[in-house]
Design a protein around this motif. Sequence first.
Motif, PDB file in Angstrom:
ATOM      1  N   LYS A  57       0.860  -1.179   0.000  1.00  0.00           N
ATOM      2  CA  LYS A  57       0.000   0.000   0.000  1.00  0.00           C
ATOM      3  C   LYS A  57       0.895   1.228   0.000  1.00  0.00           C
ATOM      4  CE  LYS A  57      -2.332   0.724   3.758  1.00  0.00           C
ATOM      5  NZ  LYS A  57      -3.213   0.368   4.888  1.00  0.00           N
ATOM      6  N   PHE A  58       0.624   2.172  -0.873  1.00  0.00           N
ATOM      7  CA  PHE A  58       1.401   3.417  -0.842  1.00  0.00           C
ATOM      8  C   PHE A  58       0.982   4.237   0.361  1.00  0.00           C
ATOM      9  CE2 PHE A  58       1.312   2.585  -5.547  1.00  0.00           C
ATOM     10  CZ  PHE A  58       2.600   2.089  -5.580  1.00  0.00           C
ATOM     11  N   THR A  59       1.961   4.893   0.954  1.00  0.00           N
ATOM     12  CA  THR A  59       1.667   5.595   2.211  1.00  0.00           C
ATOM     13  C   THR A  59       0.726   6.766   2.013  1.00  0.00           C
ATOM     14  OG1 THR A  59       3.814   6.618   1.866  1.00  0.00           O
ATOM     15  CG2 THR A  59       3.667   4.946   3.603  1.00  0.00           C
ATOM     16  N   ASP A  60       0.699   7.343   0.804  1.00  0.00           N
ATOM     17  CA  ASP A  60      -0.217   8.468   0.605  1.00  0.00           C
ATOM     18  C   ASP A  60      -1.645   7.994   0.292  1.00  0.00           C
ATOM     19  OD1 ASP A  60       0.081   7.431  -1.879  1.00  0.00           O
ATOM     20  OD2 ASP A  60       0.534   9.341  -2.889  1.00  0.00           O
ATOM     21  N   GLY A  61      -1.859   6.696   0.347  1.00  0.00           N
ATOM     22  CA  GLY A  61      -3.201   6.160   0.143  1.00  0.00           C
ATOM     23  C   GLY A  61      -3.659   6.175  -1.299  1.00  0.00           C
ATOM     24  N   SER A  62      -2.755   6.367  -2.239  1.00  0.00           N
ATOM     25  CA  SER A  62      -3.189   6.508  -3.629  1.00  0.00           C
ATOM     26  C   SER A  62      -3.321   5.167  -4.342  1.00  0.00           C
ATOM     27  CB  SER A  62      -2.192   7.387  -4.399  1.00  0.00           C
ATOM     28  OG  SER A  62      -0.945   6.733  -4.493  1.00  0.00           O
ATOM     29  N   GLY A  63      -3.107   4.069  -3.666  1.00  0.00           N
ATOM     30  CA  GLY A  63      -3.328   2.801  -4.346  1.00  0.00           C
ATOM     31  C   GLY A  63      -2.454   1.688  -3.813  1.00  0.00           C
ATOM     32  N   VAL A  64      -2.485   0.560  -4.525  1.00  0.00           N
ATOM     33  CA  VAL A  64      -1.691  -0.592  -4.121  1.00  0.00           C
ATOM     34  C   VAL A  64      -0.910  -1.115  -5.321  1.00  0.00           C
ATOM     35  CG1 VAL A  64      -3.255  -1.315  -2.275  1.00  0.00           C
ATOM     36  CG2 VAL A  64      -3.577  -2.169  -4.604  1.00  0.00           C
ATOM     37  N   ILE A  65       0.120  -1.873  -5.059  1.00  0.00           N
ATOM     38  CA  ILE A  65       0.864  -2.556  -6.101  1.00  0.00           C
ATOM     39  C   ILE A  65       1.218  -3.946  -5.559  1.00  0.00           C
ATOM     40  CG2 ILE A  65       3.042  -1.526  -5.311  1.00  0.00           C
ATOM     41  CD1 ILE A  65       3.985  -1.611  -8.223  1.00  0.00           C
ATOM     42  N   SER A  66       1.103  -4.970  -6.435  1.00  0.00           N
ATOM     43  CA  SER A  66       1.406  -6.325  -5.985  1.00  0.00           C
ATOM     44  C   SER A  66       2.627  -6.832  -6.718  1.00  0.00           C
ATOM     45  CB  SER A  66       0.229  -7.259  -6.263  1.00  0.00           C
ATOM     46  OG  SER A  66      -0.852  -6.925  -5.440  1.00  0.00           O
ATOM     47  N   PHE A  67       3.399  -7.671  -6.051  1.00  0.00           N
ATOM     48  CA  PHE A  67       4.491  -8.318  -6.767  1.00  0.00           C
ATOM     49  C   PHE A  67       4.594  -9.771  -6.324  1.00  0.00           C
ATOM     50  CE2 PHE A  67       8.040  -9.007  -3.855  1.00  0.00           C
ATOM     51  CZ  PHE A  67       7.677  -8.246  -2.749  1.00  0.00           C
ATOM     52  N   ASP A  68       5.191 -10.583  -7.211  1.00  0.00           N
ATOM     53  CA  ASP A  68       5.303 -12.013  -6.942  1.00  0.00           C
ATOM     54  C   ASP A  68       6.741 -12.358  -6.616  1.00  0.00           C
ATOM     55  OD1 ASP A  68       2.689 -12.186  -7.583  1.00  0.00           O
ATOM     56  OD2 ASP A  68       2.993 -13.133  -9.545  1.00  0.00           O
ATOM     57  N   THR A  69       6.908 -13.304  -5.711  1.00  0.00           N
ATOM     58  CA  THR A  69       8.232 -13.840  -5.481  1.00  0.00           C
ATOM     59  C   THR A  69       8.111 -15.356  -5.385  1.00  0.00           C
ATOM     60  OG1 THR A  69      10.065 -13.926  -3.942  1.00  0.00           O
ATOM     61  CG2 THR A  69       7.951 -13.324  -3.022  1.00  0.00           C
ATOM     62  N   PHE A  70       9.099 -16.082  -5.899  1.00  0.00           N
ATOM     63  CA  PHE A  70       9.020 -17.542  -5.859  1.00  0.00           C
ATOM     64  C   PHE A  70       9.050 -18.022  -4.426  1.00  0.00           C
ATOM     65  CE2 PHE A  70      10.371 -17.432 -10.336  1.00  0.00           C
ATOM     66  CZ  PHE A  70       9.367 -18.249 -10.833  1.00  0.00           C
ATOM     67  N   ASN A  71       8.296 -19.042  -4.187  1.00  0.00           N
ATOM     68  CA  ASN A  71       8.272 -19.619  -2.855  1.00  0.00           C
ATOM     69  C   ASN A  71       9.487 -20.520  -2.664  1.00  0.00           C
ATOM     70  OD1 ASN A  71       7.476 -20.638  -0.371  1.00  0.00           O
ATOM     71  ND2 ASN A  71       6.319 -22.307  -1.340  1.00  0.00           N
ATOM     72  N   ASN A  72      10.077 -20.494  -1.487  1.00  0.00           N
ATOM     73  CA  ASN A  72      11.007 -21.542  -1.079  1.00  0.00           C
ATOM     74  C   ASN A  72      10.973 -21.627   0.433  1.00  0.00           C
ATOM     75  OD1 ASN A  72      13.437 -20.326   0.283  1.00  0.00           O
ATOM     76  ND2 ASN A  72      13.393 -19.084  -1.592  1.00  0.00           N
ATOM     77  N   PRO A  73      11.378 -22.772   0.975  1.00  0.00           N
ATOM     78  CA  PRO A  73      11.196 -22.968   2.424  1.00  0.00           C
ATOM     79  C   PRO A  73      11.907 -21.925   3.272  1.00  0.00           C
ATOM     80  CG  PRO A  73      11.797 -25.030   1.341  1.00  0.00           C
ATOM     81  CD  PRO A  73      11.953 -23.954   0.316  1.00  0.00           C
ATOM     82  N   HIS A  74      12.888 -21.257   2.704  1.00  0.00           N
ATOM     83  CA  HIS A  74      13.663 -20.298   3.499  1.00  0.00           C
ATOM     84  C   HIS A  74      13.249 -18.866   3.245  1.00  0.00           C
ATOM     85  CE1 HIS A  74      15.973 -23.864   4.221  1.00  0.00           C
ATOM     86  NE2 HIS A  74      16.200 -23.986   2.912  1.00  0.00           N
ATOM     87  N   LEU A  75      12.158 -18.728   2.495  1.00  0.00           N
ATOM     88  CA  LEU A  75      11.729 -17.372   2.138  1.00  0.00           C
ATOM     89  C   LEU A  75      11.342 -16.594   3.390  1.00  0.00           C
ATOM     90  CD1 LEU A  75      10.977 -15.522  -0.325  1.00  0.00           C
ATOM     91  CD2 LEU A  75       8.640 -16.286   0.032  1.00  0.00           C
ATOM     92  N   ALA A  76      11.881 -15.399   3.492  1.00  0.00           N
ATOM     93  CA  ALA A  76      11.504 -14.520   4.593  1.00  0.00           C
ATOM     94  C   ALA A  76      10.300 -13.714   4.147  1.00  0.00           C
ATOM     95  CB  ALA A  76      12.661 -13.596   4.968  1.00  0.00           C
ATOM     96  N   VAL A  77       9.122 -14.169   4.530  1.00  0.00           N
ATOM     97  CA  VAL A  77       7.898 -13.460   4.119  1.00  0.00           C
ATOM     98  C   VAL A  77       7.785 -12.179   4.938  1.00  0.00           C
ATOM     99  CG1 VAL A  77       5.404 -13.657   3.922  1.00  0.00           C
ATOM    100  CG2 VAL A  77       6.828 -15.684   3.626  1.00  0.00           C
ATOM    101  N   PRO A  78       7.668 -11.034   4.255  1.00  0.00           N
ATOM    102  CA  PRO A  78       7.574  -9.786   5.024  1.00  0.00           C
ATOM    103  C   PRO A  78       6.280  -9.734   5.829  1.00  0.00           C
ATOM    104  CG  PRO A  78       7.261  -9.396   2.654  1.00  0.00           C
ATOM    105  CD  PRO A  78       7.621 -10.830   2.805  1.00  0.00           C
ATOM    106  N   ASP A  79       6.334  -9.165   6.975  1.00  0.00           N
ATOM    107  CA  ASP A  79       5.139  -9.039   7.805  1.00  0.00           C
ATOM    108  C   ASP A  79       4.270  -7.897   7.324  1.00  0.00           C
ATOM    109  OD1 ASP A  79       5.782 -11.101   9.495  1.00  0.00           O
ATOM    110  OD2 ASP A  79       7.055  -9.804  10.771  1.00  0.00           O
ATOM    111  N   ARG A  80       2.988  -7.995   7.648  1.00  0.00           N
ATOM    112  CA  ARG A  80       2.097  -6.880   7.333  1.00  0.00           C
ATOM    113  C   ARG A  80       2.530  -5.649   8.110  1.00  0.00           C
ATOM    114  NH1 ARG A  80      -3.974  -7.693   8.026  1.00  0.00           N
ATOM    115  NH2 ARG A  80      -3.885  -5.620   7.107  1.00  0.00           N
ATOM    116  N   GLY A  81       2.505  -4.506   7.447  1.00  0.00           N
ATOM    117  CA  GLY A  81       2.810  -3.249   8.120  1.00  0.00           C
ATOM    118  C   GLY A  81       4.261  -2.823   8.024  1.00  0.00           C
ATOM    119  N   THR A  82       5.149  -3.714   7.563  1.00  0.00           N
ATOM    120  CA  THR A  82       6.529  -3.283   7.430  1.00  0.00           C
ATOM    121  C   THR A  82       6.714  -2.435   6.178  1.00  0.00           C
ATOM    122  OG1 THR A  82       6.984  -5.408   6.395  1.00  0.00           O
ATOM    123  CG2 THR A  82       7.654  -5.161   8.678  1.00  0.00           C
TER     124      THR A  82
END
Lengths: 299, 300, 369
Positions: free
Chosen positions: C313-338
């Motif tokens: 989410k953009f901080t100015d509230g003007s919209g969202v953008i999504s991106f994909d990353t390949f899954n792997n067991p060691h993936l550090a999934v970012p937490d919500r709000g970071t």
Amino acid sequence: MGRPNPAITGTAIEGELGPGPHGPGAVPSNSARRSRRSRYAGRIFWWLIFLIGFLYFFLPLYGTLDFSLKSKPFGSAYTAILSDSGFVSSLGYSFVAGILTIIISILIIVPTAFWVRLKYPQLRPFIEFITLLPFVIPPVILVYGLLNTYNGKSLLPLGDSDTGLNVLLVAAYVVLSFPYMYRAVDTGLRAIDIQSLTEASQSLGAGWGRILWQVILPNLRTSLLSGAFLSLAIVVGEFTIATFMSRPAFAPYLNIVGDSKPYEQAALALVSFGITWLAMILIAVIGRNSRSQIKVTLG
Amino acid sequence: MTNAALPIKAPGAPVARPVRRFGLAWLGMVPFLLFAFLFLVAPTVFLVGGSLQNAKGTFTLENFANLFTPQIMQTYENSLEISIVTAVIGGIFGLLLAYAVISGGLPGILRSALMTFSGVASNFAGVPLAFAFIYTIGRAGLFTVFLKSVGIDLYNSNGFSIYSKIGLEVVYLYFQFPLMVLIIAPAIDGLKKDWREAAENMGASSFQYWRRIALPILMPSLLGTMILLFGNAFGAQATAYALTGGFIDIVTIAISRQMRGDVLFNPNQGYALAMGMVIIMAISIAGYSLLQRRSERWLK
Amino acid sequence: MAFLELTGVQKRFGEFAAVHNFDLAADAGEFVSFLGPSGCGKTTTLRMIAGFERPTAGKIVVNGADITDKAPNQRNVGMVFQSYALFPNMTVADNVGFGLKIRKRSKDQIKKRVGELLELIHLPDKASRYPWQLSGGQQQRVALARALAIEPQVLLLDEPLSALDAKIRVSLRNEIRAIQRQLGITTVYVTHDQEEALSLSDRIVVMSEGRVEQIGTPFEIYNFPSTGFVARFVGTLNVLSAKVIDPGAGTLEVAGQPIRAAKPISGGHAGGMITVALRPEIIQLGSRADLNNLSGIVDDVTFLGSIVRVRIKFTDGSGVISFDTFNNPHLAVPDRGTAITVSFPTEACLVLDQAEAAAAAAPEDLDAA
């Protein structure tokens, strides 16, 4: 150069809903013309079939109308009907019998069909067999058996009194309504997901009576109505059982009235036809409404 | 569902009883079973029992053996003939008519008109139907008079009579072919357009499509419905009774005569007569459901 | 010369034009897909090739012969229907042999050919079964064998997999492709499923509202969509509104952050708003000086199996953008709000014109993927 109006194209579905391979504007080739000619020949044949059916259907009705209008003065057969107490009382008798039939039939068929669908599907062939029995045992045999089973010497001498015979008549009519009523209810139950509806109402705290009366029955309204009108039409026109039980019903009355009043008899035949017709149109209208209701629900 | 009257409890209403299991739920079926037993099964069992007894109440097969007299056989033969003729003719004509309005390129409104009419006509048996035909092709009927005026004498030249077997057949057809239309229409609807297109796609002509695909698919429903028509005619009594005043030699009328105690009154013989009829009806309905099951599988 | 040619083919149903100007030249042995949403005219076009619909205008040529006016049963074109359309009164063998029977082949010939085809679809032991005894996937394979039995010049498949379960869809898809390669038969395949079209086809025809939007290889269609519709329909898409800073240099501003497009902006003027589309899989986590960078706060993380989709989410509230990353067991999934920064190359920015942007902004775009 704009795009086509999305409002128009958006509503149209793939071309398969279009008017078919020979839609307007096609440039006719030789083979196309040939197939068109055979198509027209086919259509004439089908029209002919329809015409024969139409004539076969309407000639007897017209014959009846023609005969009924021969009474002098013109139309007197019809005015005579209205003042004929025999007509009014016999038709009234048949209607009351019909309505009682419908009520009893619904009361005993709906719970049965409901339980068979919900809980005892293995009983289904058995119950279906019973509801089909009236096709195997025609009215003339049913009344034969009933009168002999419940004659004066039996434990339940219904055949002995007028009241008893009235009960026996309605009972016989309920039996006659089994195939139609069960079919209608069963189809209705198939259309609604009674399993979920029942579980939903149970989870909301409803008991069985409330589930049947307030949840299942209202959802079966259209199938019940179509079963009811069909039953009514059958009962009002029923002759065999009523005659052998000597009940003052409409069809037996219609049969004997001609001896003294031939024109009235013709008029009555037409009127009874009209009653059947009305019942069928009501079924058709109800059927159509139910379809549109379902569409609204899904859409 | 527009009218799903789900009960909504007011807040504060007593907590619902715990959900009951199905313990006594089968009680809901008792009224139906009891009713069917009292007014359908018991009378039939009575007839069966009666047909297997003589007047003194001892067991005998005599009543059934007595059915095989030329007179009673003739009665059954007449009933069978009328039923088969009207089932076949009514069946074929009903099929053609249903096909005409569904796939024959006729205006769509004719289809719903025919369906409503068929609902009416298939139930328009009995007294009014008999009279309608008497007014039309009876001796002084409208159509008879019209034919006479163009030089065709229905009643002299070919021995036609509305009170005869042929007459009865003509009248029966009036409720036979509409019944066919009603029952066969869904089967015709069940013929998928894709089947025709697939056949065409593989090079089949219209005739080949009909011969190899459409007719074979329709055949179980077609035969099954004809059996139903057969039973319909076989069990009909009112129309014949009203038309001939009880003077035609068919099974239902013979049973009526037994009931009135007219001829050679022998109740046990009457029961056997009725049972013979029930047996024929049972066989035909069994055949019907067998064929019905097959076509349901196909048209699923 | 092409094997299957459609030239200027049109179809009108009364006022409604189902197919506008359809041109296609397919080579012998080519696998061509018609891809588009329902109502785009793809099925109508297929049915014109089969002969079930007659074109209002235009010409259809197969192997040099004009078949435009030929009756469907004279065309020798095999068709597989969405509903299978197996004849319920016939066994599998009779279904497959039907076309040969019509062609009056001898019993032995038919038996031999049916045997070969059942072998081909891996159902040799089902010859005497009836359609209702088979699963959907088996029925559709029989339908395929039936269409192939007549050795058609062209094989047509009308959404053959859409009535099947997801798992069977993929395996049957591969089987269709293998059989097509093996036989080298020219094939037209209608589908609304972009994954099917991308994985099966030599070339794809993307259609919308009766028009051809783009014809190209799956690679071209996916990576270089020529219209906004294609970009939106094939694959998933981020739709961002951007302010034009300098049209000539291709500089833009999204949510107050500067980015650059690879090409000059043709449809916009400085200070105006335009719409930019971005494929989620081209965006990567972390900032890079040589790429476009955008920062925001992690709004949602969706686990999709092989990939993980992160919505920012953009901080100015003007919209969202999504991106994909390949899954792997060691993936550090970012937490919500970071707080997070992502980057993408300049040529990844697809500038949509305004009409397309309106269509692309339809809410089902990313969430439905």
